[in-house]
Design a protein around this motif. Structure first.
Motif, PDB file in Angstrom:
ATOM      1  N   ILE A 255       0.840  -1.189   0.000  1.00 44.30           N
ATOM      2  CA  ILE A 255       0.000   0.000   0.000  1.00 44.30           C
ATOM      3  C   ILE A 255       0.875   1.239   0.000  1.00 44.30           C
ATOM      4  O   ILE A 255       1.959   1.249   0.611  1.00 44.30           O
ATOM      5  CB  ILE A 255      -0.946  -0.028   1.226  1.00 44.30           C
ATOM      6  CG1 ILE A 255      -1.869   1.178   1.225  1.00 44.30           C
ATOM      7  CG2 ILE A 255      -0.186  -0.100   2.519  1.00 44.30           C
ATOM      8  CD1 ILE A 255      -3.032   1.001   2.175  1.00 44.30           C
ATOM      9  N   THR A 257       2.170   4.680   1.060  1.00 46.92           N
ATOM     10  CA  THR A 257       2.142   5.453   2.310  1.00 46.92           C
ATOM     11  C   THR A 257       3.128   6.601   2.222  1.00 46.92           C
ATOM     12  O   THR A 257       4.166   6.588   2.873  1.00 46.92           O
ATOM     13  CB  THR A 257       2.527   4.559   3.501  1.00 46.92           C
ATOM     14  OG1 THR A 257       3.787   3.947   3.189  1.00 46.92           O
ATOM     15  CG2 THR A 257       1.497   3.502   3.785  1.00 46.92           C
ATOM     16  N   THR A 260       5.285   8.782   5.328  1.00 46.36           N
ATOM     17  CA  THR A 260       4.983   8.303   6.674  1.00 46.36           C
ATOM     18  C   THR A 260       6.181   7.507   7.176  1.00 46.36           C
ATOM     19  O   THR A 260       6.326   6.329   6.874  1.00 46.36           O
ATOM     20  CB  THR A 260       3.723   7.417   6.683  1.00 46.36           C
ATOM     21  OG1 THR A 260       3.895   6.409   5.697  1.00 46.36           O
ATOM     22  CG2 THR A 260       2.480   8.213   6.370  1.00 46.36           C
ATOM     23  N   VAL A 266       2.463   6.341  10.444  1.00 48.42           N
ATOM     24  CA  VAL A 266       1.857   5.191   9.757  1.00 48.42           C
ATOM     25  C   VAL A 266       0.558   4.822  10.447  1.00 48.42           C
ATOM     26  O   VAL A 266      -0.468   4.555   9.806  1.00 48.42           O
ATOM     27  CB  VAL A 266       2.818   3.987   9.755  1.00 48.42           C
ATOM     28  CG1 VAL A 266       2.158   2.769   9.096  1.00 48.42           C
ATOM     29  CG2 VAL A 266       4.114   4.332   9.028  1.00 48.42           C
ATOM     30  N   SER A 267       0.615   4.831  11.752  1.00 48.42           N
ATOM     31  CA  SER A 267      -0.560   4.492  12.544  1.00 48.42           C
ATOM     32  C   SER A 267      -1.717   5.439  12.244  1.00 48.42           C
ATOM     33  O   SER A 267      -2.856   5.005  12.024  1.00 48.42           O
ATOM     34  CB  SER A 267      -0.180   4.546  14.029  1.00 48.42           C
ATOM     35  OG  SER A 267      -1.311   4.568  14.832  1.00 48.42           O
ATOM     36  N   LEU A 270      -2.893   4.941   8.388  1.00 52.18           N
ATOM     37  CA  LEU A 270      -3.637   3.704   8.083  1.00 52.18           C
ATOM     38  C   LEU A 270      -4.789   3.468   9.051  1.00 52.18           C
ATOM     39  O   LEU A 270      -5.549   2.520   8.901  1.00 52.18           O
ATOM     40  CB  LEU A 270      -2.690   2.496   8.121  1.00 52.18           C
ATOM     41  CG  LEU A 270      -1.575   2.477   7.089  1.00 52.18           C
ATOM     42  CD1 LEU A 270      -0.668   1.269   7.307  1.00 52.18           C
ATOM     43  CD2 LEU A 270      -2.165   2.438   5.670  1.00 52.18           C
ATOM     44  N   LYS A 271      -4.863   4.339  10.072  1.00 49.07           N
ATOM     45  CA  LYS A 271      -5.906   4.199  11.090  1.00 49.07           C
ATOM     46  C   LYS A 271      -5.859   2.817  11.768  1.00 49.07           C
ATOM     47  O   LYS A 271      -6.878   2.138  11.896  1.00 49.07           O
ATOM     48  CB  LYS A 271      -7.295   4.447  10.491  1.00 49.07           C
ATOM     49  CG  LYS A 271      -7.411   5.756   9.715  1.00 49.07           C
ATOM     50  CD  LYS A 271      -8.617   6.550  10.145  1.00 49.07           C
ATOM     51  CE  LYS A 271      -8.728   7.925   9.506  1.00 49.07           C
ATOM     52  NZ  LYS A 271      -7.535   8.450   8.817  1.00 49.07           N
ATOM     53  N   VAL A 355       1.529  -4.869   9.965  1.00 47.77           N
ATOM     54  CA  VAL A 355       1.994  -3.903   8.973  1.00 47.77           C
ATOM     55  C   VAL A 355       3.501  -3.713   9.122  1.00 47.77           C
ATOM     56  O   VAL A 355       3.998  -3.574  10.231  1.00 47.77           O
ATOM     57  CB  VAL A 355       1.297  -2.538   9.186  1.00 47.77           C
ATOM     58  CG1 VAL A 355       1.803  -1.509   8.176  1.00 47.77           C
ATOM     59  CG2 VAL A 355      -0.207  -2.685   9.113  1.00 47.77           C
ATOM     60  N   HIS A 364       4.224   0.573   2.404  1.00 52.11           N
ATOM     61  CA  HIS A 364       4.190  -0.392   3.497  1.00 52.11           C
ATOM     62  C   HIS A 364       3.450  -1.643   3.037  1.00 52.11           C
ATOM     63  O   HIS A 364       2.730  -1.623   2.035  1.00 52.11           O
ATOM     64  CB  HIS A 364       3.500   0.209   4.723  1.00 52.11           C
ATOM     65  CG  HIS A 364       4.403   1.072   5.539  1.00 52.11           C
ATOM     66  ND1 HIS A 364       4.756   2.342   5.176  1.00 52.11           N
ATOM     67  CD2 HIS A 364       5.063   0.832   6.728  1.00 52.11           C
ATOM     68  CE1 HIS A 364       5.575   2.873   6.083  1.00 52.11           C
ATOM     69  NE2 HIS A 364       5.780   1.976   7.028  1.00 52.11           N
ATOM     70  N   LEU A 366       0.716  -4.680   4.119  1.00 57.10           N
ATOM     71  CA  LEU A 366      -0.313  -5.104   5.071  1.00 57.10           C
ATOM     72  C   LEU A 366      -0.312  -6.626   5.130  1.00 57.10           C
ATOM     73  O   LEU A 366       0.114  -7.300   4.198  1.00 57.10           O
ATOM     74  CB  LEU A 366      -1.710  -4.646   4.599  1.00 57.10           C
ATOM     75  CG  LEU A 366      -1.925  -3.149   4.378  1.00 57.10           C
ATOM     76  CD1 LEU A 366      -3.395  -2.893   4.020  1.00 57.10           C
ATOM     77  CD2 LEU A 366      -1.552  -2.369   5.623  1.00 57.10           C
TER      78      LEU A 366
END
Length: 571
Positions: A255, A257, A260, A266-267, A270-271, A355, A364, A366
Motif C-alpha cells: 500500500i 504510504t 509516513t 503510519v498508525s 492507516l488508522k 503492517v 508499506h 499489510l
RNA sequence: CGGGGCGUAGCGCAGUUUGGCUAGCGCGCCUGCCUUGGGAGCAGGAGGUCGGAGGUUCAAAUCCUCUCGCCCCGACCA
C-alpha cells in the motif's frame, strides 16, 4: 550547641534554583548552599547530618568485614587506559594537565586504583579474601547536574571492593555487603526496595540496586506487587505474550504510504493501532547489519540486545547502511525480502497480519506474517517492559514507578582482575585471576532521598539516627530570667547524656520564628520553656513527627528524653 | 550537546515590550521603642558597577553585538 554560636541560615522563601522538595528544604533549612553547578557546600547542620550517615555506613561496613582505606582523588590516566575504561567514561571524566604537561583525572570511581594496589600487594591465596572500602569524594562531569545533591558533579561515595579466590567466596562477600546495606538503610530510616539490575558499564554479571521509591527518582523500577519481583528498566523482563493468536492469515498487500516515516505517522495514516505495526531497526553487530523486529508500541532494550548478540556494544546503523540493506529510506524498512539476519522480539513472533515497511520508498505492506512471508532467525526478549505487561514470575500485572538509586552491589568476576592482571597463586601453585565484587553507596543521596520521603509542609522530619541534633530547647522569651535559667540548666543536663546532641535556641526572637525554624530543620524532640513553665513549672516536650506533647517537671526531663530517644530509635 | 527561560540589594521579585531612573517592592539586616506560644507592630537606617565587555544615543536596567553564569525540557548517566 547554642544557636547563636553556630551558623544555621534558614530561609523563609523557597530558593528559585530548587525544583524538588528535598533540594528546597536542604537550602531553606541551611544545610547546603550551591557554589557552582553541581557542587554544594555543606554548612554546619548539613555537615552534622553527613557525618551521621558516614558514621552509620562505616560501622556497618566494618561489621560486614570490610576494611577501610583512603585512596587518592587524583588518578593517573594509564590505569584507566589499562582497564579500557578511559573511553567508557569519556567526557564524564574530569581531567586536567599539571605543570609538567601530564594529564590527571579526578576519580569517578576507584576500581582501577584498588585493583592496582591489590595486584601489587597480594600474591597468594593465603592473603585472600579481603574487602576494602573507602568514603571518598568522586568527580563526574555530569552533562546535566540536577536536583541539588541528587545529581552533582562532585559527590561522596562509599565504595567497597572484594577480592576472592573463587565464586563461592564472592557469593559470601556479596551476601555480607548486601546485608550490610540493608542494615545501613534501615538505620537511616529509609524505605527502600532491592531490585535486580543490569551491571551496565561496570561490567560483571549479577547486580542489585537499592532504590528509594520517589517520583523524582531518575531510575525506573519495575515491580510486581503480587510476588515481589523487582528489577530496573534495563533488566526487567515481562511474561511472554500469549501465542494463542488464531487469526486467519490474510493476503499480503502493498500500500502506498507517502511521507509516513514514523510509527505514529503510519498508525495515523492507516488508522491502525501501533501494536499492530512492526518496526524494523537495522543494527550493526560485529560489523554486520542485523534486522531487529519490534512491535510498534515497544522500545528496543539495547542492553538485552547487546547481551543476546554477545557483543561489547551494538549501535543503530547509519542511514547509508540502512538504505543499502533495505533499498529504501529510513522509515520504510521491513523484514520481507531482507537478506540479513532477522531477530524478532517475542511480542512480534505472536503477531498475525501486521503492517511493516515494504523496503521501497513510500510503501508499506499489510497482512505480513512470519514463516509465510519471511523467516525469523531468532526470537528473544529484546525490549523494555511497558505498562500492561505482566510479571515474568507470577503473571500478575506489572507496576512501573520511579526511584532514587542509593546503593548498588555488583558481582564483577574477573573483568578488572583480568584487565589489570590482578592474579594470585592458589594452593596448588597455579596462577588465577582474583574474583571481584564492588559495592557503592551514594552518601549525599541518602540525605536527599530521606528528605524526599520524610517531610511535611513545615519542613524536614529527621529520624533520630540522622538528626543533626536530637533535641532542641526553646526558651520562648530569652529576656525572662527564670525561663532562661531553666533552659540553660536543662541544656547542661542533657548535653552530658551520651549521644543526645542538643541545640539551645538562645536567639532573641519571637516564639513563632523559633517554632517555625525548629520544624524547618526537623529536630525530632522539642523542649519548650514558656507559658506552662511560668504557670506550673512544667516543661513541654513535643515530638516533631507525631506532634505528641508531654508535660514534664524539670527534674524528670532527662529521664523523659532518654525514654523518648529509645522509643524513637525503634523502627 | 539540541530546545526553552532567567541574571536588578543577602533571599524572593517588579521595572525591559514603548530608552527619560535620582532603579523600586516584600523578606532579611542595623538602631530605637514596643511586644513575647506559631515567621508581630511603629519609627529611623544601611545595602546596587541592574552578570560582564563593547556599541547605538543628548540619555541605556531598557535597543544592538559579543561573552560569562544559572535553571528547566530532552539527549546522556556505575
Amino acid at each position: 550547641m547554642k544557636w547563636s554560636q553556630t551558623l544555621i541560615p534558614t530561609l523563609k522563601e523557597n530558593p528559585s534554583e530548587a525544583e524538588i522538595e528535598s533540594h528546597k528544604l536542604m537550602i531553606r533549612a541551611g544545610l547546603i548552599r550551591r557554589i557552582t553547578a553541581g557542587a554544594y557546600a555543606y554548612l554546619p547542620l548539613g555537615t552534622l547530618v553527613l557525618n551521621k550517615v558516614i558514621d552509620i555506613v562505616r560501622e556497618e561496613m566494618n561489621r560486614g568485614g570490610a576494611i577501610e582505606v583512603f585512596l587518592p582523588a587524583l588518578q593517573p590516566l594509564n590505569l584507566l587506559e589499562e582497564s579500557g575504561r578511559l573511553n567508557v567514561f569519556g567526557d564524564d571524566l574530569i581531567t586536567f594537565e599539571d605543570r609538567h604537561g601530564k594529564t590527571t583525572a579526578l576519580g569517578p570511581t576507584h576500581e582501577e586504583i584498588i585493583t592496582d594496589i591489590v595486584r601489587n600487594e597480594i600474591n597468594s591465596y593465603r592473603q585472600l579474601p579481603i574487602t576494602l572500602y573507602q568514603i571518598q569524594t568522586k568527580f563526574r562531569d555530569e552533562t546535566r547536574p540536577r536536583f541539588g545533591v541528587l545529581r552533582s558533579k562532585e559527590f561522596i561515595m562509599k565504595d567497597a571492593y572484594s577480592f576472592d579466590v573463587d565464586y563461592e567466596g564472592l557469593n559470601r562477600r556479596y551476601k555480607a555487603m548486601y546485608d550490610a546495606y540493608c542494615r545501613i538503610f534501615d538505620r537511616c530510616g529509609l524505605d527502600y526496595i532491592v531490585c535486580e539490575a543490569d551491571s551496565g558499564a561496570m561490567g560483571g554479571d549479577v547486580s542489585h540496586e537499592f532504590m528509594v521509591p520517589s517520583h523524582v527518582g531518575e531510575d525506573l523500577l519495575i515491580r510486581c506487587m503480587e510476588c515481589g519481583y523487582s528489577a530496573n528498566r534495563e533488566r526487567a523482563e515481562a511474561a511472554p505474550i500469549s501465542s494463542k493468536n488464531n487469526a486467519t492469515l490474510q493476503e499480503i498487500k502493498e500500500i502506498s504510504t507517502p511521507h509516513t516515516h514514523t510509527i505514529q505517522e503510519v498508525s495515523n495514516f492507516l488508522k491502525v493501532k501501533p501494536d499492530t505495526l512492526v518496526k524494523t531497526m537495522i543494527y550493526i553487530s560485529d560489523g554486520q547489519p542485523v534486522a531487529v523486529l519490534l512491535r510498534g508500541d515497544h522500545e528496543v532494550n539495547e542492553t538485552k540486545l547487546t547481551k543476546l548478540l554477545g557483543q561489547e556494544a551494538v549501535a543503530l546503523a547509519d542511514h547509508n547502511t540502512i538504505e543499502h540493506v533495505t533499498g529504501a529510506r529510513v522509515g520504510f524498512a521491513g523484514p520481507v525480502g531482507l537478506q540479513i539476519k532477522i531477530i524478532a522480539d517475542q511480542a512480534v513472533s505472536v503477531l498475525r497480519n501486521f503492517v511493516t515497511g515494504a523496503n521501497k520508498p513510500d510503501a508499506h505492506l499489510l497482512n505480513v506474517n512470519p514463516e509465510r512471508d519471511f523467516k525469523i532467525d531468532r526470537i528473544a526478549d529484546i525490549r523494555y517492559v511497558t505498562k500492561g505487561d505482566r510479571c515474568p514470575k507470577c503473571n500478575h500485572e506489572i507496576d512501573i514507578s520511579q526511584g532514587i538509586e542509593i546503593g548498588h552491589v555488583f558481582k564483577l568476576g574477573t573483568k578488572y582482575s583480568d584487565a589489570l592482571k590482578a592474579k594470585f597463586l592458589d594452593s596448588n601453585g597455579r596462577e588465577k585471576s582474583m574474583i571481584m565484587g564492588c559495592y557503592g553507596i551514594g552518601v549525599n543521596r541518602i540525605i536527599a532521598a530521606l528528605i524526599e520521603r520524610s517531610h511535611d509542609e513545615n519542613g524536614i522530619i529527621w529520624p533520630l539516627s540522622l538528626a543533626p541534633y536530637k533535641v532542641i530547647i526553646i526558651p520562648v522569651n530569652v529576656n525572662d530570667a527564670a525561663g532562661m535559667k531553666m533552659a540553660n540548666q536543662i541544656y547542661d543536663e542533657i548535653v552530658n547524656v551520651a549521644g543526645v546532641e542538643v541545640l539551645l535556641d538562645d536567639r532573641d526572637q519571637r516564639p513563632g520564628v523559633k517554632f517555625k525554624d525548629a520544624d524547618l530543620i526537623g529536630i525530632p524532640i522539642k523542649i519548650v520553656i514558656g507559658k506552662k513553665f511560668t504557670e506550673t513549672k512544667e516543661l513541654e516536650i513535643k515530638l516533631r513527627k507525631s506532634g505528641e506533647t508531654f508535660l514534664t517537671p524539670p527534674g524528670e526531663v532527662h529521664m523523659k528524653i532518654r525514654e523518648l530517644c529509645e522509643r524513637l530509635s525503634k523502627p
